[in-house]
Design a protein around this motif. Sequence first.
Motif, PDB file in Angstrom:
ATOM      1  N   ALA A   1       0.829  -1.209   0.000  1.00 17.74           N
ATOM      2  CA  ALA A   1       0.000   0.000   0.000  1.00 17.74           C
ATOM      3  C   ALA A   1       0.861   1.255   0.000  1.00 17.74           C
ATOM      4  O   ALA A   1       0.543   2.254  -0.672  1.00 17.74           O
ATOM      5  CB  ALA A   1      -0.935  -0.005   1.210  1.00 17.74           C
ATOM      6  N   TYR A   2       1.986   1.215   0.740  1.00 16.70           N
ATOM      7  CA  TYR A   2       2.870   2.385   0.769  1.00 16.70           C
ATOM      8  C   TYR A   2       3.508   2.611  -0.597  1.00 16.70           C
ATOM      9  O   TYR A   2       3.584   3.756  -1.080  1.00 16.70           O
ATOM     10  CB  TYR A   2       3.944   2.192   1.833  1.00 16.70           C
ATOM     11  CG  TYR A   2       4.834   3.394   2.015  1.00 16.70           C
ATOM     12  CD1 TYR A   2       4.376   4.527   2.675  1.00 16.70           C
ATOM     13  CD2 TYR A   2       6.132   3.407   1.515  1.00 16.70           C
ATOM     14  CE1 TYR A   2       5.185   5.638   2.844  1.00 16.70           C
ATOM     15  CE2 TYR A   2       6.956   4.507   1.678  1.00 16.70           C
ATOM     16  CZ  TYR A   2       6.477   5.618   2.341  1.00 16.70           C
ATOM     17  OH  TYR A   2       7.272   6.728   2.492  1.00 16.70           O
ATOM     18  N   ASP A   3       3.969   1.548  -1.237  1.00 17.63           N
ATOM     19  CA  ASP A   3       4.536   1.688  -2.585  1.00 17.63           C
ATOM     20  C   ASP A   3       3.480   2.188  -3.569  1.00 17.63           C
ATOM     21  O   ASP A   3       3.794   2.969  -4.484  1.00 17.63           O
ATOM     22  CB  ASP A   3       5.093   0.345  -3.060  1.00 17.63           C
ATOM     23  CG  ASP A   3       6.317  -0.087  -2.262  1.00 17.63           C
ATOM     24  OD1 ASP A   3       6.975   0.792  -1.666  1.00 17.63           O
ATOM     25  OD2 ASP A   3       6.599  -1.307  -2.219  1.00 17.63           O
ATOM     26  N   ARG A   4       2.247   1.762  -3.384  1.00 18.79           N
ATOM     27  CA  ARG A   4       1.166   2.224  -4.269  1.00 18.79           C
ATOM     28  C   ARG A   4       0.919   3.720  -4.089  1.00 18.79           C
ATOM     29  O   ARG A   4       0.688   4.443  -5.070  1.00 18.79           O
ATOM     30  CB  ARG A   4      -0.117   1.444  -3.975  1.00 18.79           C
ATOM     31  CG  ARG A   4      -1.290   1.808  -4.862  1.00 18.79           C
ATOM     32  CD  ARG A   4      -2.512   0.974  -4.508  1.00 18.79           C
ATOM     33  NE  ARG A   4      -3.622   1.293  -5.385  1.00 18.79           N
ATOM     34  CZ  ARG A   4      -4.469   2.303  -5.186  1.00 18.79           C
ATOM     35  NH1 ARG A   4      -4.299   3.086  -4.120  1.00 18.79           N
ATOM     36  NH2 ARG A   4      -5.448   2.543  -6.029  1.00 18.79           N
ATOM     37  N   LEU A   5       0.962   4.191  -2.840  1.00 16.29           N
ATOM     38  CA  LEU A   5       0.780   5.628  -2.601  1.00 16.29           C
ATOM     39  C   LEU A   5       1.893   6.437  -3.259  1.00 16.29           C
ATOM     40  O   LEU A   5       1.645   7.511  -3.821  1.00 16.29           O
ATOM     41  CB  LEU A   5       0.744   5.900  -1.096  1.00 16.29           C
ATOM     42  CG  LEU A   5      -0.480   5.379  -0.342  1.00 16.29           C
ATOM     43  CD1 LEU A   5      -0.299   5.579   1.162  1.00 16.29           C
ATOM     44  CD2 LEU A   5      -1.750   6.075  -0.816  1.00 16.29           C
ATOM     45  N   ARG A   6       3.110   5.935  -3.203  1.00 10.08           N
ATOM     46  CA  ARG A   6       4.217   6.630  -3.866  1.00 10.08           C
ATOM     47  C   ARG A   6       4.035   6.629  -5.380  1.00 10.08           C
ATOM     48  O   ARG A   6       4.340   7.630  -6.059  1.00 10.08           O
ATOM     49  CB  ARG A   6       5.532   5.964  -3.491  1.00 10.08           C
ATOM     50  CG  ARG A   6       5.891   6.090  -2.004  1.00 10.08           C
ATOM     51  CD  ARG A   6       7.167   5.347  -1.652  1.00 10.08           C
ATOM     52  NE  ARG A   6       8.300   5.851  -2.418  1.00 10.08           N
ATOM     53  CZ  ARG A   6       9.520   5.331  -2.360  1.00 10.08           C
ATOM     54  NH1 ARG A   6       9.754   4.269  -1.590  1.00 10.08           N
ATOM     55  NH2 ARG A   6      10.497   5.837  -3.075  1.00 10.08           N
ATOM     56  N   ALA A   7       3.538   5.517  -5.914  1.00 10.34           N
ATOM     57  CA  ALA A   7       3.288   5.469  -7.362  1.00 10.34           C
ATOM     58  C   ALA A   7       2.182   6.442  -7.752  1.00 10.34           C
ATOM     59  O   ALA A   7       2.257   7.086  -8.814  1.00 10.34           O
ATOM     60  CB  ALA A   7       2.911   4.046  -7.775  1.00 10.34           C
ATOM     61  N   LEU A   8       1.155   6.569  -6.918  1.00 13.94           N
ATOM     62  CA  LEU A   8       0.092   7.541  -7.200  1.00 13.94           C
ATOM     63  C   LEU A   8       0.642   8.963  -7.204  1.00 13.94           C
ATOM     64  O   LEU A   8       0.236   9.793  -8.025  1.00 13.94           O
ATOM     65  CB  LEU A   8      -1.027   7.407  -6.164  1.00 13.94           C
ATOM     66  CG  LEU A   8      -1.919   6.169  -6.281  1.00 13.94           C
ATOM     67  CD1 LEU A   8      -2.866   6.088  -5.090  1.00 13.94           C
ATOM     68  CD2 LEU A   8      -2.720   6.188  -7.583  1.00 13.94           C
ATOM     69  N   GLN A   9       1.569   9.253  -6.294  1.00  5.98           N
ATOM     70  CA  GLN A   9       2.196  10.572  -6.285  1.00  5.98           C
ATOM     71  C   GLN A   9       2.984  10.798  -7.569  1.00  5.98           C
ATOM     72  O   GLN A   9       2.913  11.876  -8.181  1.00  5.98           O
ATOM     73  CB  GLN A   9       3.102  10.714  -5.069  1.00  5.98           C
ATOM     74  CG  GLN A   9       3.791  12.081  -4.999  1.00  5.98           C
ATOM     75  CD  GLN A   9       4.838  12.134  -3.902  1.00  5.98           C
ATOM     76  OE1 GLN A   9       5.145  11.126  -3.270  1.00  5.98           O
ATOM     77  NE2 GLN A   9       5.399  13.308  -3.669  1.00  5.98           N
ATOM     78  N   GLN A  10       3.743   9.792  -7.998  1.00  6.22           N
ATOM     79  CA  GLN A  10       4.508   9.923  -9.235  1.00  6.22           C
ATOM     80  C   GLN A  10       3.586  10.124 -10.429  1.00  6.22           C
ATOM     81  O   GLN A  10       3.881  10.914 -11.335  1.00  6.22           O
ATOM     82  CB  GLN A  10       5.367   8.680  -9.434  1.00  6.22           C
ATOM     83  CG  GLN A  10       6.467   8.508  -8.415  1.00  6.22           C
ATOM     84  CD  GLN A  10       7.218   7.191  -8.569  1.00  6.22           C
ATOM     85  OE1 GLN A  10       6.968   6.442  -9.515  1.00  6.22           O
ATOM     86  NE2 GLN A  10       8.123   6.906  -7.656  1.00  6.22           N
ATOM     87  N   SER A  11       2.457   9.414 -10.439  1.00  2.00           N
ATOM     88  CA  SER A  11       1.499   9.565 -11.533  1.00  2.00           C
ATOM     89  C   SER A  11       0.961  10.987 -11.593  1.00  2.00           C
ATOM     90  O   SER A  11       0.864  11.585 -12.672  1.00  2.00           O
ATOM     91  CB  SER A  11       0.351   8.569 -11.360  1.00  2.00           C
ATOM     92  OG  SER A  11      -0.636   8.747 -12.362  1.00  2.00           O
ATOM     93  N   GLN A  12       0.642  11.550 -10.428  1.00  2.00           N
ATOM     94  CA  GLN A  12       0.127  12.916 -10.401  1.00  2.00           C
ATOM     95  C   GLN A  12       1.209  13.916 -10.780  1.00  2.00           C
ATOM     96  O   GLN A  12       0.934  14.934 -11.432  1.00  2.00           O
ATOM     97  CB  GLN A  12      -0.426  13.235  -9.006  1.00  2.00           C
ATOM     98  CG  GLN A  12      -1.115  14.585  -8.915  1.00  2.00           C
ATOM     99  CD  GLN A  12      -2.261  14.726  -9.891  1.00  2.00           C
ATOM    100  OE1 GLN A  12      -3.119  13.853  -9.975  1.00  2.00           O
ATOM    101  NE2 GLN A  12      -2.295  15.827 -10.637  1.00  2.00           N
TER     102      GLN A  12
END
Length: 457
Positions: free
Chosen positions: A119-130
Motif C-alpha cells: 500500500a505504501y509503494d502504491r501511494l508513492r506510485a500515485l504521487q509519481q502519476s500525479q
Amino acid sequence: MLTPLARAQQQNQLARPQSVADAAPLSLQDAIRLGLEHNYDIRLSRTDEEIARNNVTRGNAGQLPVVDAGLTRTYNLNYSRQQVGSANPSVVRGGQSNALVGNAGVTWTIFDGFGMFIAYDRLRALQQSQQQLTRATVEETVENISNAYYDVVRQSGKIKSLEEALAIGQQRIDLTQAQVDVGVSAKVEVLTARVDFNADRSLLIQQQELLTTAKITLNNLLGRTPTTDFRPSDSIVVARSLSQEAIQQDIAVKNPRLQQARVGLQIANYDRRLIRASRFPRLDLNGNYGLTRNINNNFILNSRTNTGDPISTVTTNTNRVYGPNYGFTIALPVFNGFNNRRLEQNARVAESQSQLALEQTNLSLSTEAAQAFAQYQNRLQLLQLEEDNITLARQNVAIALERYRLGLLTPIVLREAQLSQIAAATRLLDIRFQAKQAELALRRLSGSLVQETAAQP
C-alpha cells in the motif's frame, strides 16, 4: 511635407486602437512565467499533486499503530421503591448515582500479508502519476501559451504588411493626382486608386479585430483580464535542426504522458498484489488501559420493627476497577463467497488494460511525432520558398511603382503587384507560424519544451 508612408499611417489612426503605442511590451518568457503562475489548469493540477504528496505516509499505508482514548461520565437521578413481602415499602426520592468510564487502547497490525508495504509503494506510485500529470499539463499549457503568443506576433506582422500596402496605395494616389493635375491622366484613375486604398484600409480594420481576438486568447491562458493590452516583443524564430531520431529517443525517456502510463501499469500491479495479500492471516497486537468507577445508592435491610416490618436504609456503594490489559488477535480469512478470487481476476484484467493503455499511448505519441515532423519538414521548405518570394515581391512592387511614376505602367498592373506583395507577406507569416507550431509540438512530445523555454533569455 509628409512622406507617403507617414501620411498613410496618419490616416490609419482611425483603424488602429489608440492604446497600442502605449501598451506594455510582453516577451514570450514573461508570458510563460505568468502562465505558470496564474493558469487555472496548472494551479488545479498542482493542488491535486499536493494532495497525492500528503497521502504518502506510513500511517495511511497502515504501518503505524492506532491509538484511541475515551472518557464517559454519566449521572442518574432515580426514584426507588422497595417492598419486602407485605411490609410497608421503602421509598427513596432523588437518589443519585454516577459512573465514570475511561480507557486508552492501542492496536498495531504486525502482519497482513505484506499488504501495508504494498500500500505504501502504491501511494508513492500515485504521487509519481500525479507529478507526471502535472508535468504534462505544464508542457501542454506552455505549448498553448507559445502558440497563442506567436499568433499575436503573426497578426501584428500582417498589420505591418497592410500598413506597407497602404503606404504604397497612398503613393499611387499622390502620383495619379499629380498626373491628373497636369492633364495626363483621367480623374477616374484617382477614384480607382482611392477605392483600392479604402479596400486595404478595410482589410486593416478586419486584421485589427483578429489581433484583438488573439490577445484575448493569450490573456485567458495567462489568467489575466481579457482586455489587458500589450505589445509582443519577440519575433517568430524557427529552429531548423531538429532530428526525428532524437525526438523519438526523448519521447521514450522524457514524455510525461508515456511516463504516466508506465506508472499506471505499476499501480495496477500493486492493486492486484493488495488483493492477494488479503488471503493471508492478519495479526494485530492489542493493548488497553481502562478505568471504571460506579457510585450507586443501595437499600440495606438493617432490622425489623415490633410488628415485623423491615427497616431499611439507603447507603452509597462505590465500585472502582482499573488496570491494563493486552493481547493479540489473529484473523484468518476462510471463505467469503469466492469474492477474493473474483477481485483478483478483475485486478489481472485491469493490469492487462493498463498494459494495453501503455502500448496505445506509445503508438499514439509515435504517430503524433511522425505527423508533426513531416509537417515541420514541409513547412521549413515552404518557409525558405516564401522568404525568397517576399523579397521578389517587394522588388517587383518597387519597380512597378517607379515605372508607374514614369508613366510606363498601368494602374491595374501596379495594383496586381501590390496584391501579390500582400499575399506573399501573408503566406510567409502563416508558414512561419505553422513551422513554429510543428516545432513546439515536437519539443512538447520530447518532454523538453519547459526546460528549453526556461533556458531562453
